[in-house]
Design a protein around this motif. Structure first.
Motif, PDB file in Angstrom:
ATOM      1  N   LYS A  58      -0.860 -40.728  34.075  1.00  0.00           N
ATOM      2  CA  LYS A  58       0.272 -39.873  34.439  1.00  0.00           C
ATOM      3  C   LYS A  58       0.920 -39.367  33.150  1.00  0.00           C
ATOM      4  CE  LYS A  58       1.105 -42.296  38.704  1.00  0.00           C
ATOM      5  NZ  LYS A  58       1.264 -43.710  38.941  1.00  0.00           N
ATOM      6  N   ILE A  59       0.971 -38.059  33.008  1.00  0.00           N
ATOM      7  CA  ILE A  59       1.528 -37.416  31.821  1.00  0.00           C
ATOM      8  C   ILE A  59       2.849 -36.767  32.205  1.00  0.00           C
ATOM      9  CG2 ILE A  59       1.146 -35.641  30.059  1.00  0.00           C
ATOM     10  CD1 ILE A  59      -0.836 -38.011  29.985  1.00  0.00           C
ATOM     11  N   SER A  60       3.902 -37.081  31.461  1.00  0.00           N
ATOM     12  CA  SER A  60       5.191 -36.468  31.782  1.00  0.00           C
ATOM     13  C   SER A  60       5.419 -35.176  31.004  1.00  0.00           C
ATOM     14  CB  SER A  60       6.339 -37.448  31.556  1.00  0.00           C
ATOM     15  OG  SER A  60       6.339 -37.910  30.240  1.00  0.00           O
ATOM     16  N   VAL A  61       4.951 -35.114  29.754  1.00  0.00           N
ATOM     17  CA  VAL A  61       5.147 -33.925  28.920  1.00  0.00           C
ATOM     18  C   VAL A  61       3.970 -33.794  27.963  1.00  0.00           C
ATOM     19  CG1 VAL A  61       6.625 -32.847  27.175  1.00  0.00           C
ATOM     20  CG2 VAL A  61       7.657 -34.232  28.957  1.00  0.00           C
ATOM     21  N   ALA A  62       3.592 -32.556  27.659  1.00  0.00           N
ATOM     22  CA  ALA A  62       2.572 -32.299  26.640  1.00  0.00           C
ATOM     23  C   ALA A  62       2.911 -30.985  25.944  1.00  0.00           C
ATOM     24  CB  ALA A  62       1.190 -32.229  27.261  1.00  0.00           C
ATOM     25  N   HIS A  63       2.679 -30.950  24.638  1.00  0.00           N
ATOM     26  CA  HIS A  63       2.900 -29.708  23.895  1.00  0.00           C
ATOM     27  C   HIS A  63       2.123 -29.754  22.585  1.00  0.00           C
ATOM     28  CE1 HIS A  63       5.661 -31.454  20.882  1.00  0.00           C
ATOM     29  NE2 HIS A  63       6.033 -32.227  21.875  1.00  0.00           N
ATOM     30  N   ARG A  64       1.885 -28.586  22.020  1.00  0.00           N
ATOM     31  CA  ARG A  64       1.200 -28.468  20.735  1.00  0.00           C
ATOM     32  C   ARG A  64       2.221 -28.628  19.604  1.00  0.00           C
ATOM     33  NH1 ARG A  64      -4.490 -28.034  20.648  1.00  0.00           N
ATOM     34  NH2 ARG A  64      -5.080 -27.140  22.630  1.00  0.00           N
ATOM     35  N   ALA A  70      -0.703 -17.266  18.223  1.00  0.00           N
ATOM     36  CA  ALA A  70      -0.640 -16.061  17.387  1.00  0.00           C
ATOM     37  C   ALA A  70      -1.715 -15.959  16.309  1.00  0.00           C
ATOM     38  CB  ALA A  70       0.750 -15.943  16.762  1.00  0.00           C
ATOM     39  N   GLY A  71      -2.974 -16.057  16.681  1.00  0.00           N
ATOM     40  CA  GLY A  71      -4.064 -15.834  15.743  1.00  0.00           C
ATOM     41  C   GLY A  71      -4.332 -16.966  14.760  1.00  0.00           C
ATOM     42  N   ARG A  72      -3.823 -18.127  15.012  1.00  0.00           N
ATOM     43  CA  ARG A  72      -4.021 -19.270  14.124  1.00  0.00           C
ATOM     44  C   ARG A  72      -5.504 -19.641  14.088  1.00  0.00           C
ATOM     45  NH1 ARG A  72      -0.181 -22.866  16.088  1.00  0.00           N
ATOM     46  NH2 ARG A  72      -1.566 -23.147  17.830  1.00  0.00           N
ATOM     47  N   LYS A  73      -6.010 -20.056  12.930  1.00  0.00           N
ATOM     48  CA  LYS A  73      -7.423 -20.381  12.776  1.00  0.00           C
ATOM     49  C   LYS A  73      -7.712 -21.881  12.917  1.00  0.00           C
ATOM     50  CE  LYS A  73      -8.635 -16.421   9.934  1.00  0.00           C
ATOM     51  NZ  LYS A  73      -7.439 -15.671   9.783  1.00  0.00           N
ATOM     52  N   THR A  74      -6.698 -22.708  12.868  1.00  0.00           N
ATOM     53  CA  THR A  74      -6.908 -24.150  12.986  1.00  0.00           C
ATOM     54  C   THR A  74      -6.362 -24.654  14.323  1.00  0.00           C
ATOM     55  OG1 THR A  74      -4.804 -24.633  11.912  1.00  0.00           O
ATOM     56  CG2 THR A  74      -6.734 -24.521  10.493  1.00  0.00           C
ATOM     57  N   LEU A  75      -6.965 -25.713  14.827  1.00  0.00           N
ATOM     58  CA  LEU A  75      -6.498 -26.309  16.073  1.00  0.00           C
ATOM     59  C   LEU A  75      -5.295 -27.193  15.795  1.00  0.00           C
ATOM     60  CD1 LEU A  75      -9.898 -27.384  17.646  1.00  0.00           C
ATOM     61  CD2 LEU A  75      -8.507 -25.391  18.205  1.00  0.00           C
ATOM     62  N   GLN A  76      -4.244 -26.996  16.554  1.00  0.00           N
ATOM     63  CA  GLN A  76      -3.045 -27.809  16.392  1.00  0.00           C
ATOM     64  C   GLN A  76      -3.158 -29.063  17.264  1.00  0.00           C
ATOM     65  OE1 GLN A  76      -2.337 -25.969  13.682  1.00  0.00           O
ATOM     66  NE2 GLN A  76      -0.261 -26.620  14.087  1.00  0.00           N
ATOM     67  N   PRO A  77      -2.717 -30.203  16.753  1.00  0.00           N
ATOM     68  CA  PRO A  77      -2.726 -31.425  17.557  1.00  0.00           C
ATOM     69  C   PRO A  77      -1.801 -31.280  18.765  1.00  0.00           C
ATOM     70  CG  PRO A  77      -2.262 -31.917  15.258  1.00  0.00           C
ATOM     71  CD  PRO A  77      -2.223 -30.435  15.403  1.00  0.00           C
ATOM     72  N   MET A  78      -2.092 -32.052  19.793  1.00  0.00           N
ATOM     73  CA  MET A  78      -1.300 -32.025  21.010  1.00  0.00           C
ATOM     74  C   MET A  78      -0.568 -33.351  21.144  1.00  0.00           C
ATOM     75  SD  MET A  78      -1.576 -30.362  24.563  1.00  0.00           S
ATOM     76  CE  MET A  78      -2.832 -29.309  24.075  1.00  0.00           C
ATOM     77  N   VAL A  79       0.743 -33.299  21.384  1.00  0.00           N
ATOM     78  CA  VAL A  79       1.539 -34.501  21.629  1.00  0.00           C
ATOM     79  C   VAL A  79       1.663 -34.661  23.136  1.00  0.00           C
ATOM     80  CG1 VAL A  79       3.780 -35.618  21.367  1.00  0.00           C
ATOM     81  CG2 VAL A  79       2.851 -34.261  19.501  1.00  0.00           C
ATOM     82  N   THR A  80       1.304 -35.845  23.600  1.00  0.00           N
ATOM     83  CA  THR A  80       1.345 -36.140  25.026  1.00  0.00           C
ATOM     84  C   THR A  80       2.263 -37.325  25.252  1.00  0.00           C
ATOM     85  OG1 THR A  80      -0.933 -35.419  25.218  1.00  0.00           O
ATOM     86  CG2 THR A  80      -0.081 -36.783  26.990  1.00  0.00           C
ATOM     87  N   LYS A  81       3.220 -37.183  26.132  1.00  0.00           N
ATOM     88  CA  LYS A  81       4.109 -38.290  26.469  1.00  0.00           C
ATOM     89  C   LYS A  81       3.670 -38.851  27.815  1.00  0.00           C
ATOM     90  CE  LYS A  81       8.817 -39.796  26.441  1.00  0.00           C
ATOM     91  NZ  LYS A  81       9.631 -39.825  25.271  1.00  0.00           N
ATOM     92  N   CYS A  82       3.252 -40.102  27.800  1.00  0.00           N
ATOM     93  CA  CYS A  82       2.799 -40.763  29.015  1.00  0.00           C
ATOM     94  C   CYS A  82       4.002 -41.181  29.852  1.00  0.00           C
ATOM     95  CB  CYS A  82       1.968 -41.992  28.667  1.00  0.00           C
ATOM     96  SG  CYS A  82       0.493 -41.586  27.725  1.00  0.00           S
TER      97      CYS A  82
END
Length: 104
Positions: A58-64, A70-82
């Protein structure tokens, strides 16, 4: 008076640090997830857990982390709050299922 205020400031800073640490206890950071401009982070994380790890925490919140796509070339990590510490434990107990799999 200044010395007493200094002690109070130190005490308050420790309390803020403790509160910050406690608020992040249920967080998991995931790197390497492919992103697109119109993604729903919570849905992306749920899909990753289900398809790659065969779990449905169960995930309550997730965001990069970082700026918008906007055209970024690298993958941003994702923060997930369980939703709970037990959900986070389930994720870490199943991390071994990712061994040997290629990044997305």
């Amino acid at each position: 008076v200044v010395e007493r205020q200094s002690v109070q400031i130190d005490s308050l800073m420790k309390k803020v640090d403790n509160q910050t640490a406690r608020s992040m206890r249920k967080n998991v950071i995931i790197s390497g997830l492919v992103e697109n401009e119109h993604e729903d982070p919570k849905e992306t994380v749920a899909k990753f857990f289900e398809e790659e790890m065969n779990i449905t925490p169960k995930i309550s919140v997730a965001h990069r982390l970082g700026d918008n796509f906007a055209g970024r070339k690298t993958l941003q990590p994702m923060v997930t709050k369980c939703a709970s510490i037990d959900e986070k434990k389930m994720i870490f107990q199943n991390v071994g299922s990712l061994k040997g799999k290629k990044k997305q």
